[in-house]
Design a protein around this motif. Structure first.
Motif, PDB file in Angstrom:
ATOM      1  N   PHE A  32     -10.005  -1.937  -1.006  1.00  0.00           N
ATOM      2  CA  PHE A  32      -8.800  -2.725  -1.527  1.00  0.00           C
ATOM      3  C   PHE A  32      -9.569  -4.025  -1.923  1.00  0.00           C
ATOM      4  O   PHE A  32     -10.328  -4.336  -1.686  1.00  0.00           O
ATOM      5  N   VAL A  37       0.608  -1.314  -0.429  1.00  0.00           N
ATOM      6  CA  VAL A  37      -0.286   0.073  -0.020  1.00  0.00           C
ATOM      7  C   VAL A  37       0.889   1.571  -0.324  1.00  0.00           C
ATOM      8  O   VAL A  37       1.678   0.845   0.618  1.00  0.00           O
ATOM      9  N   VAL A  77      -4.492  -1.535  -2.776  1.00  0.00           N
ATOM     10  CA  VAL A  77      -5.380   0.218  -3.295  1.00  0.00           C
ATOM     11  C   VAL A  77      -5.832  -0.179  -4.820  1.00  0.00           C
ATOM     12  O   VAL A  77      -5.201   0.360  -5.206  1.00  0.00           O
TER      13      VAL A  77
END
Length: 365
Positions: free
Chosen positions: A214, A27, A219
Motif C-alpha cells: 500500500f 483498492v 495498492v
C-alpha cells in the motif's frame, strides 16, 4: 448468502473511501483464499483502513467484498460486522479483563457459527501453547501470552477469514521473537486465509506467502512475496533492509563446518546450520547490502556463495551515490546495492552477465 461468479478460492475486495482532508482509499484486489497475505506499507498508507473495511468496521463510499464465493458487501447487500464469519486480532490483545483465558475462549466458542469442535479446541491450545495459561486472568499474562490467547480466541470463532492488524506492534523484541514461532505454526496448521497488516519487513519475510503493498491509499504492487520484494521500482523505503526472500529446501548438512546447503530455483546457497532436517522447506533472506558483483567467479575469497546472474534492471537509490540492481538467477531474483562508481567501472547494464558474491545469508524463522 448470495453467491457471485467470484471463484470460491479467492477473496475479492473493492473499496473506495474519501475522508475529510487528503486521505483517499481506492483498492481493487483479488487474492487467493489460502495462506497469509501481508498488507504492507508505511504508516498512514491505508493498511488498517483497508482491514477495517473488510471487517465492516469502516463504511466505504463504494464497496464490494466477496470471500470464497460469499458476498459480504455489494450494491444490494451489507453484512454487519457481527454477522461476518471472521476473526480479528488487534495490536492490543483486547481480552475481557474480568474473564480468565479459558473464559475468553469460551466466549469465542459461543460466538462461533459452527458447532463446538473438541478436536479444534485441543489443536488451538496445542499450537498456541496456552494450555497452562487457561486459569489465569489477562493481568497475570505477559504481552506475548495475552496475544497468543487473543489469536486462539479468534481461531475458535471458526472464521472463514482471519484479520491480524499488526499483532506484534505493542510487543518488545523479546516478546516478538517468542510469539513468531506460534504464528508460523498457525500458518502451517490451520486452513484459514489470513490478511496480516504489518510495516515490519522481518515479520512479512518470515510469515507471508504473498503481499499487497500500500502507498497513499492504493495498492501499488501485489503478488508472490519473492517477486514483490525483488522489485526495485516501488516506494517501499526498505533502506538497509532491502533484499529478497527465497523459498528453498535443505539439500545437505555439513556437520564439520556447521553449515547447510539450501537449493532454490536459482541455484544453491550455504547457510549457517540451524538443525533443519534434509528436505525441509526453508526461507532464506538475502539483503541487497550483502550482495557484491564481480566480472568473474573468484575462488580466492572468503565468500562461499557465488552465483552466475544476469542484470535485469537498474534503478536509482535515494542516496544518489548508490544504485539498486535487480539480478536474475535462474527463475529467481536477487538485489544488489552498489555505488554508481562501481556500476560504471564494471559496466553494469541490463543483459550483462556477472557473478553475484553473497556475503551473508540467513534462514528466516
Amino acid at each position: 448468502m448470495s453467491i457471485s461468479d467470484c471463484p470460491s478460492d479467492t477473496i475479492q475486495a473493492r473499496f473506495a473511501l474519501q475522508r475529510q482532508g487528503d486521505f483517499c482509499l481506492n483498492v481493487d484486489v483479488t487474492v487467493p483464499a489460502t495462506g497469509v497475505t501481508a498488507v504492507f506499507g508505511h504508516s498512514g498508507s491505508g493498511k488498517t483502513t483497508f482491514l477495517r473495511c473488510v471487517a465492516g468496521l469502516e463504511k466505504p463510499d463504494d464497496g464490494y467484498l466477496n470471500v470464497k464465493g460469499e458476498v459480504w458487501q455489494g450494491p444490494s447487500r451489507l453484512l454487519p460486522t457481527h454477522r461476518r464469519p471472521l476473526g480479528y486480532v488487534f495490536q492490543e490483545a483486547s481480552l475481557f479483563p474480568h474473564l480468565t483465558a479459558k473464559g475468553n475462549l469460551d466466549y469465542a466458542i459461543k460466538r462461533a457459527s459452527d458447532v463446538f469442535d473438541v478436536e479444534l479446541y485441543d489443536r488451538v491450545l496445542e499450537v498456541m501453547g496456552i494450555d497452562s495459561l487457561l486459569e489465569r486472568h489477562p493481568h497475570q499474562l505477559s504481552g506475548g501470552e495475552r496475544q497468543r490467547v487473543a489469536i486462539a480466541r479468534a481461531l475458535l470463532i471458526q472464521p472463514r477469514l482471519l484479520l491480524m492488524d499488526e499483532p506484534l506492534a505493542s510487543l518488545d523484541m523479546a516478546r516478538k521473537q517468542e510469539i513468531l514461532p506460534y504464528l508460523e505454526r498457525l500458518h502451517e496448521t490451520f486452513d484459514v486465509p489470513v490478511l496480516y497488516v504489518s510495516h515490519s519487513v522481518d515479520e512479512v519475510a518470515r510469515l507471508a506467502d504473498r503481499t499487497l503493498v500500500f502507498d497513499q491509499g492504493e495498492v501499488v504492487a501485489q503478488g508472490r512475496l519473492a517477486d514483490v520484494f525483488s522489485r526495485i521500482d516501488l516506494p517501499l523505503g526498505f533502506g538497509e533492509d532491502a533484499g529478497v526472500v527465497l523459498q528453498g529446501k535443505v539439500v545437505e548438512r555439513d556437520s564439520q563446518w556447521h553449515l547447510a546447503r539450501v537449493g532454490f530455483e536459482g541455484g544453491e546457497l550455504w547457510v549457517r546450520d540451524g538443525g533443519d532436517a534434509l528436505g525441509r522447506s526453508v526461507r532464506v533472506r538475502v539483503l541487497a547490502r550483502d550482495v557484491s558483483l564481480a566480472l568473474a567467479c573468484h575462488e580466492d575469497s572468503s565468500i562461499l556463495n557465488r552465483l552466475p546472474v544476469t542484470v535485469s534492471e537498474i534503478a536509482a537509490d535515494k542516496d544518489e551515490a548508490m544504485a539498486m540492481v535487480r539480478l536474475q538467477s535462474g527463475k529467481e531474483y536477487l538485489i544488489a546495492r552498489i555505488t554508481q562508481r562501481s556500476r560504471q567501472r564494471l559496466g553494469v547494464e541490463p543483459g550483462r552477465q556477472l557473478w553475484a558474491q553473497i556475503k551473508s545469508v540467513a534462514i528466516v524463522r
